[in-house]
Design an enzyme around this catalytic site. Structure first.
Site, PDB file in Angstrom:
ATOM      1  N   LYS A 138      12.434  52.193  42.793  1.00 51.29           N
ATOM      2  CA  LYS A 138      13.838  51.932  43.175  1.00 51.29           C
ATOM      3  C   LYS A 138      14.002  52.186  44.666  1.00 51.29           C
ATOM      4  O   LYS A 138      13.197  52.895  45.289  1.00 51.29           O
ATOM      5  CB  LYS A 138      14.802  52.812  42.386  1.00 51.29           C
ATOM      6  CG  LYS A 138      14.609  54.339  42.512  1.00 51.29           C
ATOM      7  CD  LYS A 138      15.293  54.985  43.688  1.00 51.29           C
ATOM      8  CE  LYS A 138      15.099  56.509  43.721  1.00 51.29           C
ATOM      9  NZ  LYS A 138      15.349  57.112  45.033  1.00 51.29           N
ATOM     10  N   ASP A 166      17.005  61.586  38.438  1.00 51.20           N
ATOM     11  CA  ASP A 166      17.019  60.118  38.521  1.00 51.20           C
ATOM     12  C   ASP A 166      16.162  59.436  37.443  1.00 51.20           C
ATOM     13  O   ASP A 166      15.975  58.225  37.474  1.00 51.20           O
ATOM     14  CB  ASP A 166      16.727  59.595  39.939  1.00 51.20           C
ATOM     15  CG  ASP A 166      15.370  60.009  40.460  1.00 51.20           C
ATOM     16  OD1 ASP A 166      14.633  60.670  39.696  1.00 51.20           O
ATOM     17  OD2 ASP A 166      15.048  59.656  41.610  1.00 51.20           O
TER      18      ASP A 166
HETATM   19  O1  C5P Z   1      16.017  66.503  39.172  1.00 51.69           O
HETATM   20  P1  C5P Z   1      14.803  66.549  40.042  1.00 51.69           P
HETATM   21  O2  C5P Z   1      13.831  67.602  39.593  1.00 51.69           O
HETATM   22  O3  C5P Z   1      14.165  65.226  40.237  1.00 51.69           O
HETATM   23  O4  C5P Z   1      15.307  66.975  41.488  1.00 51.69           O
HETATM   24  C1  C5P Z   1      14.432  67.497  42.426  1.00 51.69           C
HETATM   25  C2  C5P Z   1      15.208  68.427  43.370  1.00 51.69           C
HETATM   26  O5  C5P Z   1      16.096  67.672  44.173  1.00 51.69           O
HETATM   27  C3  C5P Z   1      16.085  69.435  42.667  1.00 51.69           C
HETATM   28  O6  C5P Z   1      15.366  70.618  42.359  1.00 51.69           O
HETATM   29  C4  C5P Z   1      17.168  69.715  43.701  1.00 51.69           C
HETATM   30  O7  C5P Z   1      16.694  70.617  44.654  1.00 51.69           O
HETATM   31  C5  C5P Z   1      17.310  68.356  44.392  1.00 51.69           C
HETATM   32  N1  C5P Z   1      18.443  67.563  43.868  1.00 51.69           N
HETATM   33  C6  C5P Z   1      19.738  67.959  44.146  1.00 51.69           C
HETATM   34  N2  C5P Z   1      20.787  67.232  43.667  1.00 51.69           N
HETATM   35  C7  C5P Z   1      20.582  66.104  42.949  1.00 51.69           C
HETATM   36  C8  C5P Z   1      19.273  65.677  42.654  1.00 51.69           C
HETATM   37  C9  C5P Z   1      18.225  66.436  43.135  1.00 51.69           C
HETATM   38  O8  C5P Z   1      19.943  68.989  44.816  1.00 51.69           O
HETATM   39  N3  C5P Z   1      21.641  65.431  42.505  1.00 51.69           N
END
Ligand code: C5P
Length: 296
Positions: free
Chosen positions: A16, A144
């Site tokens: 994406k 995501d």
């Molecule tokens: O959800 P995921 O593990 O992919 O996200 C990785 C990191 O990105 C999270 O630990 C957080 O620090 C940051 N993040 C965030 N807000 C979001 C998505 C991701 O702070 N909406």
């Protein structure tokens, strides 16, 4: 000896880009409140699930990609297997990832692999997972990941995991340029936090694409700003960083112009991909897992 149970399945995991990304603030759960427009592109990894005797295993064409429990594909497998309550030990399956989407680039490669693995493994193990359960598993894997169950042009709000289908964005040729360094998503958001504490705001740009993570990431990696500028000068209708970077992309109306831009940027140290946007309908077709005939 373990019985070989399951069927061979293959699935594409499409990348994406973020056509826009607004960070609205820090939430109580430590995540950031987002408003982002996701867009699928044709660049993809391919996952092949092969039932095997013996333990669950991941193999990846990119040696930099972890193949242990830390890989989101492994965690996806755990969720699907637990859903079926077939016991503690994962069923014998070898998942081979042919990696094309660069890692730490803001193109969602790991998340797309995870979403693809949920669907492919359910089919490979013949486990019935309804849409709701699938969405819940995706949310557990990452903010995501749910988007990759839908694809096309979609608005993501809250952590980026609450989705609304949007009208398909106009079809575009896309040039993706990946610098020789990656950016961790967690770092990019932490840099955004720091900039906000210092009351630095993102300057308004002429471009209709706006990514609030660009300024804090560019402050550490000025090369990203130079690449965005080059894409614009090479004829991109608009150009921006994707997600938390480090990849940048340019949207082009004409294939020939996109081709020339990719050619002139396609020298070391950059990796350049010439691809296209994929709408929701095409995504459904391209990203659906399909059975392969059993090995002779
Ligand atoms: O959800 P995921 O593990 O992919 O996200 C990785 C990191 O990105 C999270 O630990 C957080 O620090 C940051 N993040 C965030 N807000 C979001 C998505 C991701 O702070 N909406």
């Amino acid at each position: 000896m373990t019985r070989v149970a399951g069927q061979r399945v293959r699935v594409r995991a499409l990348a994406k880009i973020n056509l826009s990304l607004r960070v609205l603030g820090l939430r109580a759960d430590g995540y950031h409140e987002l408003r982002t427009e996701f867009q699928s592109i044709a660049l993809h990894d391919t996952l092949t699930c092969e039932p095997v005797r013996g333990p669950f295993a991941i193999a990846c064409s990119d040696p930099a990609c972890p193949t242990d429990e830390s890989n989101l594909v492994w965690r996806a497998a755990d969720l699907v297997w637990r859903h079926a309550r077939r016991g503690r030990t994962l069923g014998g399956m070898r998942v081979e990832i042919r990696k094309r989407i660069p890692m730490q680039a803001g193109l969602g490669g790991g998340s797309s692999d995870a979403a693809a693995a949920l669907r492919a493994l359910a089919l490979a193990w013949r486990i019935d997972v309804n849409t709701r359960a699938l969405a819940a598993m995706a949310r557990e894997l990452g903010a995501d990941v749910p988007y990759f169950l839908e694809g096309g042009t979609a608005l993501g709000v809250e952590r980026g995991d609450r989705l609304f289908a949007l009208l398909d964005a106009p079809p575009s040729h896309v040039v993706v340029v990946v610098p020789p360094f990656g950016v961790g998503t967690r770092d990019a958001f932490a840099w955004w936090d720091r900039a906000r504490r210092r009351h630095q705001t993102t300057p308004e740009t002429e471009d209709d694409l706006r990514n609030d993570l660009e300024a804090p990431v560019i402050a550490r990696h000025p090369e990203i700003a130079r690449l965005i500028g080059r894409l614009r000068r090479l004829g991109a209708r608009s150009a921006a960083m994707s997600g938390s970077g480090s990849a940048v992309f340019g949207l082009f109306d004409k294939a020939t112009v996109a081709h020339q831009a990719a050619d002139s940027l396609g020298r070391a140290p950059y990796s350049v991909f010439l691809t296209q946007t994929v709408n929701r309908r095409r995504y459904e077709r391209l990203a659906s897992p399909h059975r392969l005939s059993p090995r002779a």
